[in-house]
Design a protein around this motif. Structure first.
Motif, mmCIF file in Angstrom:
data_model
loop_
_atom_site.group_PDB
_atom_site.id
_atom_site.type_symbol
_atom_site.label_atom_id
_atom_site.label_comp_id
_atom_site.label_asym_id
_atom_site.label_seq_id
_atom_site.Cartn_x
_atom_site.Cartn_y
_atom_site.Cartn_z
ATOM 1 N N SER A 69 0.003 28.883 9.086
ATOM 2 C CA SER A 69 0.021 27.971 7.933
ATOM 3 C C SER A 69 1.434 27.812 7.381
ATOM 4 C CB SER A 69 -0.921 28.494 6.841
ATOM 5 O OG SER A 69 -0.532 29.792 6.410
ATOM 6 N N ARG A 115 3.389 25.582 9.707
ATOM 7 C CA ARG A 115 3.030 24.170 9.497
ATOM 8 C C ARG A 115 3.722 23.604 8.268
ATOM 9 N NH1 ARG A 115 -2.251 25.759 11.361
ATOM 10 N NH2 ARG A 115 -2.875 26.181 9.214
ATOM 11 N N ASP A 116 3.765 24.412 7.201
ATOM 12 C CA ASP A 116 4.434 23.958 5.974
ATOM 13 C C ASP A 116 5.924 23.726 6.226
ATOM 14 O OD1 ASP A 116 2.043 24.112 4.621
ATOM 15 O OD2 ASP A 116 2.434 26.089 3.758
ATOM 16 N N LEU A 165 -6.087 28.627 -0.195
ATOM 17 C CA LEU A 165 -6.516 28.652 1.199
ATOM 18 C C LEU A 165 -7.316 29.902 1.535
ATOM 19 C CD1 LEU A 165 -3.418 27.222 3.128
ATOM 20 C CD2 LEU A 165 -5.552 26.082 2.546
ATOM 21 N N VAL A 206 -5.430 33.264 7.153
ATOM 22 C CA VAL A 206 -4.608 32.358 6.339
ATOM 23 C C VAL A 206 -4.983 32.468 4.860
ATOM 24 C CG1 VAL A 206 -4.047 29.927 5.902
ATOM 25 C CG2 VAL A 206 -4.273 30.755 8.251
ATOM 26 N N TYR A 264 -7.219 21.741 8.546
ATOM 27 C CA TYR A 264 -7.986 22.980 8.646
ATOM 28 C C TYR A 264 -9.465 22.654 8.910
ATOM 29 C CZ TYR A 264 -3.895 25.050 6.357
ATOM 30 O OH TYR A 264 -2.629 25.466 6.041
ATOM 31 N N SER A 324 -9.185 22.406 2.069
ATOM 32 C CA SER A 324 -7.864 22.979 1.792
ATOM 33 C C SER A 324 -7.218 22.398 0.536
ATOM 34 C CB SER A 324 -6.937 22.734 2.990
ATOM 35 O OG SER A 324 -6.832 21.340 3.259
#
Length: 485
Positions: A147, A150-151, A282, A306, A349, A353
């Motif tokens: 996660s 990805r951010d 999350l 996550v 997801y 989310s």
């Protein structure tokens, strides 16, 4: 017997007939291109020009290395007498420079080549970012979770793979800037430009780039981190402190708003779960039914899940939360996909989310928009009040590893099957129920006990404010408060 030697590769008889030509002289060079055969540069460049019968020419090099062994080969692109583009064609000067680099590389030791390979991994910001994502270790000796990656990728793609600055002055996007050559003022200009769009994102970019440099410096493939200088120059100010929140004295109004403005049960149950457990967005929305024990009242947070920032172990669930989950289990059993809050669609997801629309609706009667982090801060503040400012216990309920271990609340999945876990679990659930009931009493959702009235009388509820726990400083602030106990 036929000649089996490849084209442009002269046999021994032809080698004796090789001509020496001064390629640095334009007339001699042009003449060499017009006549088929093999010509060797009269200058010490190790270059040779080979021209076929069809007048197609290539550059060839030949030299001896330190070990005395010959190094030879054909340069990749077609040879031209002048104006080579370096992509499909090579002129004399380009070929000479390329062979000089080949000779330099051939003279290097294995360790020097290994060092060059490492430096190549931090050539551009793009190179360094890829290495950073793969090898960055957190303070808990773990790699970045998916996660977080990805951010980081989202921020990098939006602000660093595009041209933010003037294209005439900076024709390449920041991702293509050479790390070892980019100066402080260039980074400073970039952050100033991103700040015009978003101060928060500018600070995100600054952190990512500084992290890339930090890893490169630690590996000794980069000499310094210019972002340290950018920070010294105060290019980006700190984010303004959060001044809007749900005061604990407004909890009755807040719970009324949940009932009045959330018509969908999914949204209502999600907001209530986060409010009553203090979980991160999350973490709470990503719960699966197979990790929840509704009979014994706990959830087992799995490794690297996550939304839990490295925590693994038991999360005790209050009676209120258990009842909420049991009702939801019956209502959503047919289409939950294994998740307590499955995704509606369009989410990266497999579970929900976001709660932005729900929080906007809940905040309609307030003069600000509450966030999921506000719910966590509210839970922390109420718990601190409930447990007489025992921040270790607060931190444990918020699943901070430093507090969980000190409060003896760490229970492994293996230990859950043992008999003694029932005794330990009862203590954990007692703490969760105490905090949950205290919150419900403050929200006028349960009769106020004498204990709660005594706490409020002592602490003057009209002046109660949330703990200063932002997503960035939460753990640090709780530890500081714990040391002051």
């Amino acid at each position: 017997m036929p000649n089996t030697e490849p084209a442009n590769q002269p046999n021994s008889r032809e080698k004796s007939q090789a001509q020496k030509v001064n390629f640095a002289t334009n007339a001699a060079l042009l003449g060499a291109f017009k006549k088929p055969g093999r010509k060797t540069d009269a200058n010490p460049t190790s270059l040779q020009l080979r021209v076929s019968e069809t007048k197609r020419a290539v550059w060839y090099y030949r030299f001896r290395g330190k070990d005395g062994k010959p190094n030879e080969g054909t340069l990749k692109f077609r040879a031209v007498p002048q104006d080579g583009d370096g992509k499909l064609t090579l002129d004399y000067e380009q070929a000479k420079a390329l062979v000089a680099r080949i000779k330099l590389d051939a003279a290097k030791t294995d360790s020097e080549r290994h060092a060059d390979n490492n430096r190549a991994k931090f050539g551009t910001l793009e190179d360094g970012f890829k290495f950073y994502l793969e090898h960055r270790m957190t303070k808990r000796d773990q790699g970045l979770v998916e996660s977080t990656k990805r951010d980081y990728e989202k921020v990098f793609n939006t602000y660093l793979r595009t041209r933010i600055l003037d294209e005439k002055e900076y024709p390449k996007p920041p991702s293509e800037w050479v790390l070892a050559e980019t100066e402080v003022m260039q980074w400073q200009a970039l952050f100033a430009a991103i700040r015009k769009r978003s101060l928060a994102k500018a600070r995100n970019c600054q952190s990512i780039i500084s992290g890339v440099y930090g890893v490169g410096v630690a590996l000794k493939v980069l000499d310094w981190n210019p972002i340290n200088n950018v920070r010294y120059l105060r290019t980006l100010p700190s984010l303004p402190k959060k001044s809007t929140h749900v005061d604990t004295v407004n909890l009755p109004k807040f719970f009324d708003a949940i009932d009045a403005h959330l018509t969908r049960e999914d949204s209502k149950e999600a907001v209530l779960l986060l409010t009553m457990t203090g979980t991160r967005l999350l973490g709470g929305l990503g719960l699966r039914w197979d990790q929840i024990d509704l009979d014994n009242g706990f959830c087992f947070v799995q490794p690297n899940q996550v939304g839990w920032k490295g925590f693994t172990g038991i999360l005790p669930l209050s009676d209120f939360v258990i009842e909420l989950l049991k009702k939801r289990r019956v209502r959503r059993a047919a289409d939950d996909g294994g998740y307590v809050f499955p995704a509606h669609g369009g989410s990266v997801y497999p579970h929900q989310s976001r709660l932005s629309d729900a929080m906007k609706a809940v905040s309609a009667e307030f003069n600000f928009k509450a966030t999921a982090q506000d719910l966590r801060r509210t839970f922390a503040t109420v718990s601190a009040l409930c447990f007489n400012d025992n921040m270790r216990k607060v931190g444990a309920l918020l699943t901070h590893k430093w507090a969980v271990s000190k409060e003896g609340m760490a229970i492994t999945q293996d230990a859950i099957t043992r008999r003694y876990v029932q005794n330990e679990l009862s203590k954990l659930r007692a703490a969760a129920n105490l905090a949950a009931n205290f919150l419900l009493e403050l929200a006028s959702r349960a009769p106020m006990s004498e204990r709660t009235m005594a706490i409020l009388k002592e602490n003057d509820p009209e002046n109660l404010r949330l703990l200063n726990l932002s997503a960035g400083n939460e753990e640090r602030e709780l530890q500081r408060l714990a040391l002051e106990e």
